[in-house]
Design an enzyme around this catalytic site. Structure first.
Site, short mmCIF file in Angstrom:
data_model
loop_
_atom_site.label_atom_id
_atom_site.label_comp_id
_atom_site.label_asym_id
_atom_site.label_seq_id
_atom_site.Cartn_x
_atom_site.Cartn_y
_atom_site.Cartn_z
N HIS A 27 0.83 -1.20 0.00
CA HIS A 27 0.00 0.00 0.00
C HIS A 27 0.87 1.26 0.00
CE1 HIS A 27 -2.31 -3.31 1.72
NE2 HIS A 27 -3.40 -2.69 1.33
N ASN A 184 -7.61 11.87 3.87
CA ASN A 184 -7.37 11.93 2.42
C ASN A 184 -8.63 11.69 1.60
OD1 ASN A 184 -7.77 9.16 2.52
ND2 ASN A 184 -5.58 8.66 2.41
N ILE A 186 -10.20 9.23 0.79
CA ILE A 186 -10.17 8.09 -0.13
C ILE A 186 -10.11 6.80 0.68
CG2 ILE A 186 -8.70 6.84 -1.80
CD1 ILE A 186 -10.03 9.16 -3.15
N HIS A 258 -3.98 3.24 -3.31
CA HIS A 258 -4.22 2.69 -1.97
C HIS A 258 -3.48 1.37 -1.74
CE1 HIS A 258 -6.24 1.03 1.57
NE2 HIS A 258 -6.25 -0.08 0.87
N PHE A 429 -20.78 -12.31 25.14
CA PHE A 429 -20.32 -11.09 24.48
C PHE A 429 -18.83 -11.12 24.14
CE2 PHE A 429 -24.11 -9.52 26.97
CZ PHE A 429 -24.98 -9.68 25.90
N HIS A 465 -28.50 -14.86 25.69
CA HIS A 465 -27.42 -14.69 26.66
C HIS A 465 -26.67 -15.98 26.96
CE1 HIS A 465 -28.99 -10.74 27.06
NE2 HIS A 465 -28.31 -10.45 28.15
N ARG A 512 -22.44 -18.59 36.60
CA ARG A 512 -23.31 -17.76 37.44
C ARG A 512 -23.78 -18.57 38.64
NH1 ARG A 512 -29.42 -16.86 37.10
NH2 ARG A 512 -29.71 -15.07 38.44
C1 LIG Z 1 -11.49 -4.23 10.00
C2 LIG Z 1 -10.96 -4.09 8.62
N1 LIG Z 1 -11.82 -4.09 7.59
C3 LIG Z 1 -11.37 -4.02 6.32
C4 LIG Z 1 -10.04 -3.95 6.06
C5 LIG Z 1 -9.53 -3.93 4.63
N2 LIG Z 1 -9.02 -2.58 4.33
C6 LIG Z 1 -7.72 -2.29 4.42
S1 LIG Z 1 -7.39 -0.68 4.10
C7 LIG Z 1 -9.02 -0.37 3.77
C8 LIG Z 1 -9.46 1.01 3.39
C9 LIG Z 1 -9.08 1.96 4.42
O1 LIG Z 1 -9.27 3.26 4.00
P1 LIG Z 1 -8.41 4.37 4.67
O2 LIG Z 1 -8.29 4.11 6.10
O3 LIG Z 1 -8.97 5.66 4.26
O4 LIG Z 1 -6.97 4.14 4.07
P2 LIG Z 1 -6.35 4.85 2.78
O5 LIG Z 1 -7.01 4.26 1.58
O6 LIG Z 1 -6.61 6.29 2.91
O7 LIG Z 1 -4.91 4.48 2.86
C10 LIG Z 1 -9.77 -1.52 3.95
C11 LIG Z 1 -11.23 -1.57 3.73
C12 LIG Z 1 -9.16 -3.96 7.17
N3 LIG Z 1 -7.85 -3.93 7.03
N4 LIG Z 1 -9.65 -4.01 8.42
MG LIG Z 2 -8.32 7.29 3.40
#
Ligand SMILES: Cc1ncc(C[n+]2csc(CCOP(=O)(O)OP(=O)(O)O)c2C)c(N)n1
Ligand SMILES: [Mg+2]
Length: 655
Positions: A27, A184, A186, A258, A429, A465, A512
């Site tokens: 990334h 960002n 995105i 990304h 839980f 529960h 319990r």
């Molecule tokens: C709990 C969880 N759900 C999904 C993902 C898969 N995932 C990795 S990065 C990402 C997008 C994250 O967006 P952002 O935090 O804005 O990162 P950027 O693209 O800006 O680097 C996802 C969905 C993950 N790592 N953890």
């Molecule tokens: Mg982002």
């Protein structure tokens, strides 16, 4: 500032895009976008010493947006940590490199937490900040006086766990916590407009945080924001406006940066755009030396701290706690002897409270808590004061109804060191806190989960529960010791084992309802073997009854009935699968001989018990949801009684 910030930040950008390109996976966007803010943090603000990554009073830095792992690898390398080497970075995401896909705390010093599951890093940072304030209250500014920093992405701030953790942090007024949001706009699917329209700053302000906005590519503006935050007594959220993939001329600002290599053309174009002429994995010498110099910024502070520690009256105790060592001679032996002398019929949740009275008196490092079930989980002992904004010296956290936030914060507390966190909720839980339990197991940290109301034995609250599959699913997590003690003695033994395990979490599943004391002697900690013969067959052995927790009592009654018919039956109590699995072949074969009918009895899913009973054994359990009724009625209805079990055993013996 010895060298131009932008030039230093470009070193992060180059390493990130080149490492991802070489691995053809990873990334690049996040590290390239956050390079400026991270450079200023690490070269001008962060208190750390690359020569001693475990220095107790260092600032903690958590990359909650763990997919941007190249950012932390670059920062560690550039500031002069022993690892990762440039070779390690060159081998990013390959076998043997500590530069794993996502940062792993057990692979690299300086990686404070394993991150990647979005949101949990923020929650762990909250736990670190709690531990810092608590230890500060106990040992003073001379020894404990640091900040916790986290970088969070849009994703971290969408995940539910950030709501829980940030709410708690605001409530506790953790002013030394700073979360830098990589704003960002995105995520993977594209613009954040696709999925969110909340006002994050307003949300954090409502939690009681200080918020500040800055341009994440303007060094002066970033410094202004950091200074403002450090001067504010509240936890701070920086809305740091950045461009993902900053520097890649054709792809920046888009989700294309990304999670994929930029491609050779775009990498070359980025070099041109940034004016970066060095070959991959090479650094201009003035850039490398400016980074190294910056890495030395806290060396004098560290030296002065060492001197204060050496002279401090509580220095030895502080060191013991930070090393995670229990006090010399720690043992629950006296408590257990008292139980043998004076047998008790209590619920194991009550037995846990009794053990905790002894534990909390012997171990000043425990910090208890519960997700709003204190009276039900029996997690608070008499001497524990609450840990509050006004008094961080308290040893009990009212986590509120935030199971996931609690479990993740406890991970952060354990990672910080100096404290042993335990926290309670209902076993059902555990599903809410499971992702953090899993991360504690992966991170090898000592967190103790107190999970009460562990079966249909909780009675009237009914199937929502009543745990069914939870024990099976928790036992499936590697490096998690799941304990289900059968009585007051076993509960104390399991507590002692959990406290002694410095390399992983433990979970105590507790009842319990009241259980008779089945253990009459405690010459040694029998739970340490995971399973042990509680009572040997009197008549010729034909059956081994294997039970946990509240069903051990039923196994004993079943054995009585079988013996009455001349059928010998061992009763084996099995509080912990994983510890039993770790015993040698001889021990396991002795406890579970092959030539008899083996019967498991547990008021939960039978899934997995076949590994001990074999296919020809019997599995007494519950593979359906429970029901709402008094516990005794449910046990009868679902066949957890000697009367219901004996005929099944007799039939199986006829086969
Ligand atoms: C709990 C969880 N759900 C999904 C993902 C898969 N995932 C990795 S990065 C990402 C997008 C994250 O967006 P952002 O935090 O804005 O990162 P950027 O693209 O800006 O680097 C996802 C969905 C993950 N790592 N953890
Ligand atoms: Mg982002």
């Amino acid at each position: 500032m010895p060298a131009d910030t932008r030039l230093l930040a470009n070193a992060i950008r180059a390493l990130s895009m080149d490492a991802v390109q070489a691995a053809n996976s990873g990334h690049p966007g996040m590290p390239m976008g956050m390079a400026d803010a991270a450079t200023i943090l690490w070269t001008e603000y962060l208190k750390h010493d690359p020569a001693d990554p475990k220095w107790a009073d260092r600032d903690r830095f958590v990359l909650s947006a763990g997919h941007g792992s190249m950012l932390i690898y670059a920062l560690l390398h550039l500031t002069g940590y022993e690892r990762p080497t440039m070779e390690d970075i060159r081998n990013f995401r390959k076998i043997g490199s500590p530069c794993a896909g996502h940062p792993e705390n057990f692979l690299l010093d300086g990686v404070e937490a394993t991150t990647g599951p979005l949101g949990q890093g923020v929650a762990m940072a909250v736990g670190m900040a709690i531990a810092e304030r608590h230890l500060n209250a106990e040992f003073g500014d001379d020894l404990v006086d640091h900040h916790t920093w986290a970088i969070a992405g849009d994703g971290c701030l969408m995940e539910g766990v950030n709501h829980e953790a940030a709410g708690l942090a605001g409530h506790l007024g953790l002013g030394r916590l700073n979360v830098i949001w990589d704003d960002n706009r995105i995520t993977i699917d594209g613009s954040t407009d696709l999925s969110t329209s909340e006002d994050i700053e307003a949300r954090y302000a409502a939690y009681g945080w200080h918020t500040v906005r800055c341009d994440g590519h303007d060094p002066a503006d970033i410094r202004r924001a950091y200074d403002e935050a450090l001067a504010d007594p509240r936890p701070s959220l920086f809305a740091c406006r950045t461009i993902i993939g900053y520097g890649a001329p054709n792809k920046q600002g888009t989700s294309a940066t990304h999670g994929a290599a930029l491609g050779t053309d775009e990498v070359a174009a980025t070099r041109g755009h940034l004016g970066w002429t060095s070959a991959p994995f090479e650094l201009p010498s003035e850039v490398a030396s400016a980074w190294r110099d910056a890495g030395q910024r806290s060396v004098e502070t560290h030296k002065a701290w060492n001197a204060r520690l050496a002279a401090h009256a509580q220095g030895g105790e502080f060191k013991r706690r930070m090393d995670g060592r229990l006090p010399e001679g720690f043992s629950l032996g006296e408590h257990i002897s008292g139980l043998i002398a004076n047998p008790q019929k209590v619920a194991t949740r009550k037995a846990s409270e009794m053990a905790l009275e002894a534990v909390n008196a012997l171990l000043p490092e425990t910090i208890g808590g519960s997700a709003d079930l204190t009276g039900s989980n029996n997690t608070k002992t008499k001497s524990q004061k609450p840990l509050t904004k006004e008094d961080y010296s308290g040893r009990y956290v009212y986590y509120g109804i935030r199971e996931f936030g609690m479990a993740a914060a406890m991970n952060g507390m354990a990672l910080h060191g100096g404290v042993i966190p335990y926290g309670g909720t209902f076993l059902i839980f555990s599903d809410y806190s499971r992702p953090a339990i899993r991360l504690s197991a992966l991170q090898q940290v000592r967190v103790i989960h107190v999970m009460t109301h562990d079966s249909i034995g909780l009675g009237e609250d009914g199937p929502t529960h009543q745990p069914i599959e939870q024990l099976a699913s928790l036992r499936a997590i590697p490096n998690l010791d799941v304990y289900r003690p059968a009585d007051v003695v076993e509960t104390a033994e399991c507590w002692e084992l959990a406290l002694r395990n410095t390399d992983g979490p433990s979970l105590l599943a507790l009842t319990r309802q009241n259980l008779p004391q089945v253990r009459k002697d405690a010459a040694e900690n029998l739970c340490a073997k995971g399973a042990y013969r509680l009572r040997a067959a009197a008549a010729g052995r034909k059956v081994v009854l294997l039970a946990t927790g509240s069903e051990v009592e039923i196994a004993l009654a079943t054995a009585d009935a079988l013996e009455g018919q001349g059928i010998g039956a061992d009763v084996v109590s099995m509080p912990c699968w994983s510890l039993f699995d770790a015993q040698d072949d001889r021990y396991r074969a002795d406890i579970l001989p092959r030539d008899v009918l083996t019967v498991s009895i547990e008021a939960g899913a039978t899934l997995g018990w076949q590994r001990y009973t074999g296919r020809d054994g019997l599995n007494i359990g519950l593979d359906r949801f429970g029901a709402s009724a008094p516990a005794e009625d449910l046990f009868k209805r679902f066949g957890f009684s000697a009367d219901a079990i004996v005929p099944q055993i007799l039939a199986a013996l006829q086969r």
